[in-house]
Motif scaffolding. Structure first.
Motif, short mmCIF file in Angstrom:
data_model
loop_
_atom_site.label_atom_id
_atom_site.label_comp_id
_atom_site.label_asym_id
_atom_site.label_seq_id
_atom_site.Cartn_x
_atom_site.Cartn_y
_atom_site.Cartn_z
N ARG A 172 0.84 -1.21 0.00
CA ARG A 172 0.00 0.00 0.00
C ARG A 172 0.87 1.25 0.00
N MET A 217 2.12 1.63 -3.51
CA MET A 217 1.05 2.15 -4.36
C MET A 217 0.89 3.65 -4.15
N ASP A 218 0.91 4.09 -2.91
CA ASP A 218 0.77 5.52 -2.62
C ASP A 218 1.94 6.31 -3.20
N ARG A 221 1.29 6.66 -7.04
CA ARG A 221 0.00 7.28 -7.40
C ARG A 221 0.17 8.70 -7.96
N HIS A 269 -1.20 5.73 -20.20
CA HIS A 269 -0.85 6.15 -18.85
C HIS A 269 0.64 5.87 -18.69
N CYS A 295 4.27 6.36 -16.10
CA CYS A 295 4.74 6.60 -14.74
C CYS A 295 6.22 6.29 -14.66
N VAL A 318 1.92 0.32 -9.97
CA VAL A 318 1.30 1.20 -10.96
C VAL A 318 0.05 0.53 -11.54
N VAL A 378 -2.78 0.58 -9.00
CA VAL A 378 -3.36 1.91 -8.86
C VAL A 378 -4.27 2.21 -10.06
N GLU A 437 -7.67 0.60 -9.97
CA GLU A 437 -8.64 1.12 -9.00
C GLU A 437 -9.75 1.89 -9.71
N SER A 438 -9.47 2.36 -10.91
CA SER A 438 -10.46 3.07 -11.72
C SER A 438 -11.40 2.05 -12.37
#
Length: 103
Positions: free
Chosen positions: A19, A22-23, A26, A45, A47, A58, A61, A64-65
């Motif tokens: 987590r 992931m943060d 993000r 996308h 990153c 990545v 994250v 999550e959409s």
């Protein structure tokens, strides 16, 4: 194993360290404008990452959409240069799309 399967496995196995990772990614994800071509919509996308562990973070994250998670195909690729070693890590997943990325 496809993008969705790896992300689902990652979600079920994720702990505090995942987590945090992931943060950390993000805020670095940049999404391009969607492009529609012959009833298909494509959106990129990107990153910047500094370790292979960040790749899965990545993907998680992004998934999550609902819009991304429910897409017919989620295609991904990455390449990571290892500083000072002259080596790289790379991989891609066409999520079952014929010839995707193969051209």
């Amino acid at each position: 194993e496809g993008v969705r399967a790896r992300a689902e496995r990652g979600r079920t196995e994720s702990g505090a360290a995942e987590r945090v990772l992931m943060d950390s990614v993000r805020g670095r994800i940049v999404s391009g404008e969607p492009i529609t071509e012959r009833k298909s919509t494509f959106q990129a996308h990107v990153c910047p990452i500094s370790s292979p562990d960040e790749v899965q973070a990545v993907v998680e994250v992004l998934l999550e959409s609902n819009k991304i998670r429910n897409a017919t195909h989620n295609i991904m690729a990455y390449r990571l240069q290892v500083p000072g070693k002259g080596t790289s890590h790379q991989d891609c997943d066409d999520d079952g799309e014929d010839a995707a990325g193969g051209r």
